[in-house]
Design a protein around this motif. Structure first.
Motif, short mmCIF file in Angstrom:
data_model
loop_
_atom_site.label_atom_id
_atom_site.label_comp_id
_atom_site.label_asym_id
_atom_site.label_seq_id
_atom_site.Cartn_x
_atom_site.Cartn_y
_atom_site.Cartn_z
N LEU A 1 0.83 -1.19 0.00
CA LEU A 1 0.00 0.00 0.00
C LEU A 1 0.88 1.25 0.00
N GLU A 2 0.39 2.29 -0.60
CA GLU A 2 1.09 3.57 -0.56
C GLU A 2 0.89 4.20 0.82
N GLN A 3 1.60 5.29 1.10
CA GLN A 3 1.54 5.91 2.42
C GLN A 3 0.12 6.29 2.82
N ASP A 4 -0.58 7.01 1.96
CA ASP A 4 -1.93 7.45 2.32
C ASP A 4 -2.88 6.26 2.46
N GLU A 5 -2.72 5.25 1.61
CA GLU A 5 -3.54 4.04 1.71
C GLU A 5 -3.23 3.28 3.01
N SER A 6 -1.97 3.24 3.38
CA SER A 6 -1.56 2.55 4.60
C SER A 6 -2.16 3.21 5.83
N ILE A 7 -2.13 4.51 5.87
CA ILE A 7 -2.69 5.25 7.01
C ILE A 7 -4.20 5.05 7.07
N LEU A 8 -4.87 5.13 5.95
CA LEU A 8 -6.32 4.93 5.90
C LEU A 8 -6.67 3.50 6.30
N PHE A 9 -5.95 2.53 5.75
CA PHE A 9 -6.18 1.13 6.11
C PHE A 9 -6.01 0.93 7.60
N PHE A 10 -4.91 1.44 8.15
CA PHE A 10 -4.63 1.22 9.57
C PHE A 10 -5.69 1.88 10.45
N SER A 11 -6.13 3.06 10.11
CA SER A 11 -7.14 3.73 10.95
C SER A 11 -8.45 2.95 10.94
N ASN A 12 -8.86 2.42 9.79
CA ASN A 12 -10.07 1.59 9.73
C ASN A 12 -9.88 0.26 10.45
N PHE A 13 -8.73 -0.32 10.23
CA PHE A 13 -8.37 -1.59 10.84
C PHE A 13 -8.32 -1.45 12.37
N ALA A 14 -7.72 -0.41 12.85
CA ALA A 14 -7.56 -0.19 14.29
C ALA A 14 -8.90 0.02 14.98
N SER A 15 -9.85 0.59 14.28
CA SER A 15 -11.16 0.84 14.89
C SER A 15 -11.90 -0.45 15.22
N MET A 16 -11.53 -1.55 14.58
CA MET A 16 -12.19 -2.84 14.81
C MET A 16 -11.29 -3.84 15.53
N LEU A 17 -10.19 -3.40 16.03
CA LEU A 17 -9.15 -4.28 16.51
C LEU A 17 -9.35 -4.87 17.90
N VAL A 18 -9.86 -4.12 18.83
CA VAL A 18 -9.90 -4.54 20.23
C VAL A 18 -10.65 -5.86 20.43
N PRO A 19 -11.85 -6.05 19.87
CA PRO A 19 -12.53 -7.34 20.09
C PRO A 19 -11.71 -8.53 19.56
N TYR A 20 -11.08 -8.36 18.41
CA TYR A 20 -10.25 -9.43 17.86
C TYR A 20 -9.09 -9.74 18.80
N LEU A 21 -8.40 -8.71 19.26
CA LEU A 21 -7.24 -8.92 20.12
C LEU A 21 -7.65 -9.50 21.47
N GLN A 22 -8.81 -9.13 21.97
CA GLN A 22 -9.28 -9.71 23.23
C GLN A 22 -9.50 -11.21 23.05
N THR A 23 -10.15 -11.59 21.97
CA THR A 23 -10.43 -13.00 21.71
C THR A 23 -9.15 -13.80 21.52
N THR A 24 -8.23 -13.29 20.70
CA THR A 24 -6.99 -14.04 20.47
C THR A 24 -6.14 -14.10 21.75
N SER A 25 -6.18 -13.06 22.55
CA SER A 25 -5.44 -13.06 23.81
C SER A 25 -6.04 -14.08 24.78
N GLU A 26 -7.37 -14.16 24.80
CA GLU A 26 -8.04 -15.16 25.64
C GLU A 26 -7.65 -16.58 25.21
N LEU A 27 -7.63 -16.82 23.91
CA LEU A 27 -7.25 -18.14 23.41
C LEU A 27 -5.80 -18.47 23.76
N GLN A 28 -4.94 -17.49 23.62
CA GLN A 28 -3.53 -17.70 23.95
C GLN A 28 -3.38 -17.99 25.45
N MET A 29 -4.13 -17.27 26.28
CA MET A 29 -4.10 -17.49 27.72
C MET A 29 -4.60 -18.90 28.04
N ALA A 30 -5.65 -19.36 27.36
CA ALA A 30 -6.19 -20.70 27.58
C ALA A 30 -5.13 -21.76 27.25
#
Length: 117
Positions: A1-30
């Motif tokens: 991705l180009e710089q502007d695309e990377s920033i846009l992608f990351f901002s959208n991606f980051a807005s949905m990240l916490v539930p995913y990371l909570q689930t994967t962290s729980e699985l890793q802890m298990a």
């Protein structure tokens, strides 16, 4: 991705990240509980949830700073252009870059944190 695309992608991606990371962290802890043959999985899970909730609150309070730090972890060559392999490594539980990504976001819960609680 180009710089502007990377920033846009990351901002959208980051807005949905916490539930995913909570689930994967729980699985890793298990998985770690299984390896350690934990006697009280429910107590460990409750301690994990408390620690993750505290970290999530701090993450949300410092979201811009956390996102900048996380972006820098993903962007290995520091060119502000995200590559598919960089993003995959950051999302792959068990990968070193995933751990650094969680640390940068302030969402990493270690086994030691659980037993200290």
């Amino acid at each position: 991705l180009e710089q502007d695309e990377s920033i846009l992608f990351f901002s959208n991606f980051a807005s949905m990240l916490v539930p995913y990371l909570q689930t994967t962290s729980e699985l890793q802890m298990a998985q770690e509980m299984e390896v350690l043959q934990v006697q009280s999985p429910l107590a460990v899970h409750q301690a994990f949830m408390l620690q993750f909730t505290l970290r999530r609150e701090d993450y949300l309070a410092n979201i811009d700073e956390r996102h900048r730090a996380a972006f820098r972890v993903i962007d290995r060559n520091d060119d502000w252009k995200l590559q598919e392999s960089e993003v995959v490594e950051a999302l792959l539980p068990g990968h070193e870059r995933h751990t650094k990504f969680l640390e940068a976001l302030g969402l990493l819960v270690n086994v030691a944190d659980i037993y200290a609680a």
